[in-house]
Motif scaffolding. Structure first.
Motif, PDB file in Angstrom:
ATOM      1  N   THR A   2       0.828  -1.198   0.000  1.00 29.41           N
ATOM      2  CA  THR A   2       0.000   0.000   0.000  1.00 29.41           C
ATOM      3  C   THR A   2       0.869   1.257   0.000  1.00 29.41           C
ATOM      4  O   THR A   2       2.021   1.233   0.457  1.00 29.41           O
ATOM      5  N   PRO A   3       0.318   2.377  -0.498  1.00 29.06           N
ATOM      6  CA  PRO A   3       1.090   3.635  -0.512  1.00 29.06           C
ATOM      7  C   PRO A   3       1.550   4.074   0.881  1.00 29.06           C
ATOM      8  O   PRO A   3       2.652   4.592   1.032  1.00 29.06           O
ATOM      9  N   LEU A   4       0.702   3.834   1.909  1.00 25.14           N
ATOM     10  CA  LEU A   4       1.072   4.223   3.270  1.00 25.14           C
ATOM     11  C   LEU A   4       2.262   3.415   3.779  1.00 25.14           C
ATOM     12  O   LEU A   4       3.186   3.957   4.374  1.00 25.14           O
ATOM     13  N   ARG A   5       2.211   2.106   3.541  1.00 28.51           N
ATOM     14  CA  ARG A   5       3.313   1.251   3.973  1.00 28.51           C
ATOM     15  C   ARG A   5       4.606   1.651   3.257  1.00 28.51           C
ATOM     16  O   ARG A   5       5.678   1.733   3.876  1.00 28.51           O
ATOM     17  N   GLN A   6       4.491   1.897   1.960  1.00 32.70           N
ATOM     18  CA  GLN A   6       5.663   2.295   1.171  1.00 32.70           C
ATOM     19  C   GLN A   6       6.224   3.624   1.665  1.00 32.70           C
ATOM     20  O   GLN A   6       7.434   3.800   1.783  1.00 32.70           O
ATOM     21  N   LYS A   7       5.331   4.559   1.987  1.00 33.95           N
ATOM     22  CA  LYS A   7       5.761   5.868   2.491  1.00 33.95           C
ATOM     23  C   LYS A   7       6.506   5.719   3.812  1.00 33.95           C
ATOM     24  O   LYS A   7       7.540   6.366   4.043  1.00 33.95           O
ATOM     25  N   MET A   8       5.987   4.851   4.675  1.00 39.07           N
ATOM     26  CA  MET A   8       6.614   4.638   5.984  1.00 39.07           C
ATOM     27  C   MET A   8       8.002   4.005   5.830  1.00 39.07           C
ATOM     28  O   MET A   8       8.967   4.424   6.469  1.00 39.07           O
ATOM     29  N   ILE A   9       8.095   2.999   4.963  1.00 40.31           N
ATOM     30  CA  ILE A   9       9.378   2.327   4.732  1.00 40.31           C
ATOM     31  C   ILE A   9      10.404   3.296   4.148  1.00 40.31           C
ATOM     32  O   ILE A   9      11.552   3.362   4.603  1.00 40.31           O
ATOM     33  N   HIS A  10       9.974   4.063   3.153  1.00 39.13           N
ATOM     34  CA  HIS A  10      10.888   5.014   2.514  1.00 39.13           C
ATOM     35  C   HIS A  10      11.353   6.083   3.501  1.00 39.13           C
ATOM     36  O   HIS A  10      12.518   6.494   3.474  1.00 39.13           O
ATOM     37  N   TRP A  11      10.445   6.527   4.387  1.00 40.45           N
ATOM     38  CA  TRP A  11      10.807   7.543   5.376  1.00 40.45           C
ATOM     39  C   TRP A  11      11.895   7.004   6.297  1.00 40.45           C
ATOM     40  O   TRP A  11      12.887   7.685   6.581  1.00 40.45           O
ATOM     41  N   MET A  12      11.732   5.774   6.766  1.00 36.91           N
ATOM     42  CA  MET A  12      12.714   5.181   7.677  1.00 36.91           C
ATOM     43  C   MET A  12      14.026   4.870   6.957  1.00 36.91           C
ATOM     44  O   MET A  12      15.105   4.997   7.543  1.00 36.91           O
ATOM     45  N   GLU A  13      13.940   4.471   5.706  1.00 37.72           N
ATOM     46  CA  GLU A  13      15.171   4.226   4.941  1.00 37.72           C
ATOM     47  C   GLU A  13      15.964   5.507   4.758  1.00 37.72           C
ATOM     48  O   GLU A  13      17.206   5.495   4.840  1.00 37.72           O
TER      49      GLU A  13
END
Length: 276
Positions: A2-13
């Protein structure tokens, strides 16, 4: 994804979080969303408060796990949804202060001597004599062993920090015997596939098998060898600052907790009943 999960992962990366922390935090939000059966962006502050109360009182999570769940949800709420996190209404669960379980020197010796496999013996000795975390040990490469300076270099350990820990003469001799027999290609300790690091699960299995063979019935995991490293060095008179540096602790208070399980300190306490 999902876009939210991807956004969260990218933010932490982008913030250079470790892979294990990213997985932990994403899982915390995902499990909360499944609990309510709704997208986490649709949850209210009251929903989050109810969920944190549920996981805190369910008795299914350790103090460390609860801390990870709280941190993951808080990060998602503040940085991905960009909402205010009210600490008064959403307090962090108080962490239990549990003293580490410790094996005696004799128990550690019998545990290590329970195997004749040179690789397994080298792994157990390495964990005990260096204070490495299991995740740090499986990532070691032969180039991390500095036999001139007699140190082991830990690259990007917990908190993405490099450090050095001790390499003893006995451990160096053990590693040389192991090297002559196995000749690893990439990692110091490899699994069945050449060039691939041994898995943490395999290390745990080796530890459990040796514990059983040695007749030690304690309910502990391989991380206990790190606890033993700190406690036995304190018993031997090594100062806490040196141990803190070798273990990679951020705060001295983390290292100081091992003082509470020192046998030498307790041995000096007088027997009050003998004075009667």
């Amino acid at each position: 994804m999902t876009p939210l999960r991807q956004k969260m992962i990218h933010w932490m990366e982008r913030k250079n979080y470790s892979a294990s922390t990213i997985k932990c935090y994403v899982t915390a939000v995902s499990v909360m969303a499944r609990h309510f059966g709704r997208c986490p962006s649709k949850l209210s502050e009251s929903d989050v408060a109810d969920y944190l109360h549920y996981v805190t009182t369910s008795k299914s999570y350790s103090s460390s796990s609860l801390n990870g769940i709280y941190s993951g949800i808080k990060l998602f709420w503040e940085n991905i949804l960009e909402r205010l996190w009210n600490v008064r209404r959403l307090p962090r669960p108080k962490r239990a202060k549990v003293l580490p379980e410790i094996l005696s020197v004799e128990e550690v010796r019998s545990l290590i001597e329970a195997t004749n496999n040179q690789k397994h013996k080298s792994i157990l000795r390495m964990l005990y004599s260096t204070g490495l975390r299991m995740g740090e040990l499986v990532k070691l490469k032969p180039s991390d062993i500095d036999s001139h300076r007699m140190v082991v270099r830990v690259q990007q350990g917990k908190g993405k920090k490099d450090r050095y820990t001790i390499l003893t003469q006995a451990m160096l001799a053990q590693l040389r015997d192991y090297w002559r027999g196995y000749r690893p290609l990439v990692y110091l300790f490899e699994g069945r596939t050449p060039g691939q690091a041994i898995s943490g699960r395999t290390v745990q299995q080796v530890f459990k098998k040796c514990m059983k063979k040695a007749g030690i019935r304690r309910q502990v995991g391989v991380h206990v060898l790190r606890h033993c490293f700190a406690t036995h060095l304190l018993d031997a008179g090594v100062d806490t600052l040196t141990i803190k540096s070798m273990m990679g602790h951020v705060n001295l208070s983390t290292t100081a907790r091992y003082i509470h399980v020192q046998n030498k300190r307790l041995e000096k306490v007088p027997d009050l009943l003998s004075q009667w």
